[in-house]
Design a protein around this motif. Structure first.
Motif, PDB file in Angstrom:
ATOM      1  N   ALA A  70      28.263  43.210  11.427  1.00  0.00           N
ATOM      2  CA  ALA A  70      29.209  41.954  11.891  1.00  0.00           C
ATOM      3  C   ALA A  70      28.464  40.860  12.424  1.00  0.00           C
ATOM      4  O   ALA A  70      28.753  39.631  12.001  1.00  0.00           O
ATOM      5  N   VAL A  71      27.144  41.142  12.960  1.00  0.00           N
ATOM      6  CA  VAL A  71      26.373  39.917  13.175  1.00  0.00           C
ATOM      7  C   VAL A  71      26.139  39.253  11.923  1.00  0.00           C
ATOM      8  O   VAL A  71      25.823  37.905  11.834  1.00  0.00           O
ATOM      9  N   GLY A  72      25.506  39.883  10.700  1.00  0.00           N
ATOM     10  CA  GLY A  72      24.933  39.293   9.610  1.00  0.00           C
ATOM     11  C   GLY A  72      26.103  38.482   9.199  1.00  0.00           C
ATOM     12  O   GLY A  72      25.912  37.498   8.579  1.00  0.00           O
ATOM     13  N   THR A  73      27.337  39.094   9.124  1.00  0.00           N
ATOM     14  CA  THR A  73      28.572  38.343   8.409  1.00  0.00           C
ATOM     15  C   THR A  73      28.916  37.128   9.184  1.00  0.00           C
ATOM     16  O   THR A  73      29.416  36.057   8.587  1.00  0.00           O
ATOM     17  N   VAL A  74      28.970  37.325  10.717  1.00  0.00           N
ATOM     18  CA  VAL A  74      29.171  35.963  11.336  1.00  0.00           C
ATOM     19  C   VAL A  74      27.918  34.878  11.038  1.00  0.00           C
ATOM     20  O   VAL A  74      28.299  33.716  10.926  1.00  0.00           O
ATOM     21  N   LEU A  75      26.735  35.242  10.875  1.00  0.00           N
ATOM     22  CA  LEU A  75      25.797  34.477  10.711  1.00  0.00           C
ATOM     23  C   LEU A  75      25.790  33.814   9.147  1.00  0.00           C
ATOM     24  O   LEU A  75      25.656  32.650   8.872  1.00  0.00           O
ATOM     25  N   MET A  76      26.285  34.751   8.095  1.00  0.00           N
ATOM     26  CA  MET A  76      26.554  34.210   6.866  1.00  0.00           C
ATOM     27  C   MET A  76      27.611  33.187   7.052  1.00  0.00           C
ATOM     28  O   MET A  76      27.716  32.192   6.287  1.00  0.00           O
ATOM     29  N   GLY A  77      28.769  33.460   7.714  1.00  0.00           N
ATOM     30  CA  GLY A  77      29.913  32.661   7.564  1.00  0.00           C
ATOM     31  C   GLY A  77      29.578  31.141   8.386  1.00  0.00           C
ATOM     32  O   GLY A  77      30.007  30.231   7.925  1.00  0.00           O
ATOM     33  N   VAL A  78      28.535  31.255   9.350  1.00  0.00           N
ATOM     34  CA  VAL A  78      28.026  30.009  10.082  1.00  0.00           C
ATOM     35  C   VAL A  78      27.234  29.046   9.002  1.00  0.00           C
ATOM     36  O   VAL A  78      27.495  27.989   8.923  1.00  0.00           O
ATOM     37  N   PHE A  79      26.362  29.594   8.741  1.00  0.00           N
ATOM     38  CA  PHE A  79      25.029  28.971   7.772  1.00  0.00           C
ATOM     39  C   PHE A  79      25.682  28.920   6.363  1.00  0.00           C
ATOM     40  O   PHE A  79      24.899  27.950   5.740  1.00  0.00           O
ATOM     41  N   ILE A  80      26.372  29.522   5.803  1.00  0.00           N
ATOM     42  CA  ILE A  80      26.618  29.645   4.032  1.00  0.00           C
ATOM     43  C   ILE A  80      28.119  29.037   4.210  1.00  0.00           C
ATOM     44  O   ILE A  80      28.309  28.319   3.278  1.00  0.00           O
ATOM     45  N   PHE A  81      28.988  29.712   4.734  1.00  0.00           N
ATOM     46  CA  PHE A  81      30.611  29.310   4.654  1.00  0.00           C
ATOM     47  C   PHE A  81      31.107  28.158   5.522  1.00  0.00           C
ATOM     48  O   PHE A  81      32.152  27.912   5.681  1.00  0.00           O
ATOM     49  N   ASN A  82      30.226  27.547   6.256  1.00  0.00           N
ATOM     50  CA  ASN A  82      30.314  26.315   7.382  1.00  0.00           C
ATOM     51  C   ASN A  82      31.559  26.889   8.288  1.00  0.00           C
ATOM     52  O   ASN A  82      32.241  25.978   8.620  1.00  0.00           O
ATOM     53  N   GLU A  83      31.389  28.070   8.716  1.00  0.00           N
ATOM     54  CA  GLU A  83      32.532  28.357   9.733  1.00  0.00           C
ATOM     55  C   GLU A  83      31.954  27.684  11.110  1.00  0.00           C
ATOM     56  O   GLU A  83      30.875  27.713  11.287  1.00  0.00           O
ATOM     57  N   PRO A  84      33.056  27.428  11.842  1.00  0.00           N
ATOM     58  CA  PRO A  84      32.578  27.046  13.315  1.00  0.00           C
ATOM     59  C   PRO A  84      31.830  27.869  14.376  1.00  0.00           C
ATOM     60  O   PRO A  84      31.908  29.097  14.357  1.00  0.00           O
ATOM     61  N   ILE A  85      30.995  27.521  15.249  1.00  0.00           N
ATOM     62  CA  ILE A  85      30.059  28.195  16.217  1.00  0.00           C
ATOM     63  C   ILE A  85      30.466  27.539  17.501  1.00  0.00           C
ATOM     64  O   ILE A  85      30.459  26.337  17.660  1.00  0.00           O
ATOM     65  N   ASN A  86      30.637  28.420  18.441  1.00  0.00           N
ATOM     66  CA  ASN A  86      30.917  27.834  19.811  1.00  0.00           C
ATOM     67  C   ASN A  86      30.251  29.047  20.830  1.00  0.00           C
ATOM     68  O   ASN A  86      29.809  29.751  20.505  1.00  0.00           O
ATOM     69  N   PHE A  87      30.280  28.322  22.047  1.00  0.00           N
ATOM     70  CA  PHE A  87      29.483  29.430  23.140  1.00  0.00           C
ATOM     71  C   PHE A  87      30.182  30.667  23.095  1.00  0.00           C
ATOM     72  O   PHE A  87      29.325  31.785  22.923  1.00  0.00           O
TER      73      PHE A  87
END
Length: 108
Positions: A70-87
């Motif tokens: 889960a953590v790795g997938t979220v990080l991949m989403g943010v850094f590779i697939f340009n998904e948004p990140i918020n608080f």
């Protein structure tokens, strides 16, 4: 040694979930390469998870495996697939990481 297998299995989980994301974006022959990658990552992840659970408690191993995924997938989403990140995303990912570390700390 089985903790290492478990961590690697979690990383392969990130691989197969990332392949899922690419499968929905591609067509033609490229799609089949991503499907092949998905099958390879999935099979390897499951094999390593099975190996890790030979000595680790199943509940702990599964929680750590899914947490890493889960953590790795979220990080991949943010850094590779340009998904948004918020608080709130950062907050809940942090609580998940602390929970994984806590499970490792209390497991014998």
């Amino acid at each position: 040694m089985n903790w290492i297998f478990l961590i690697i299995a979690g990383l392969f989980e990130v691989g197969f979930t990332s392949c899922l994301s690419k499968i929905k974006e591609t067509t033609g022959n490229e799609k089949y390469w991503w499907i092949a990658g998905f099958i390879i990552f999935l099979t390897t992840s499951m094999a390593l998870l099975i190996k890790a659970t030979q000595t680790l408690p199943m509940g702990t191993a599964y929680a750590v495996w899914t947490g890493i995924g889960a953590v790795g997938t979220v990080l991949m989403g943010v850094f590779i697939f340009n998904e948004p990140i918020n608080f709130w995303r950062l907050f809940f990912i942090s609580t998940l990481i602390f929970s994984i570390v806590g499970l490792k700390a209390v497991s014998h």
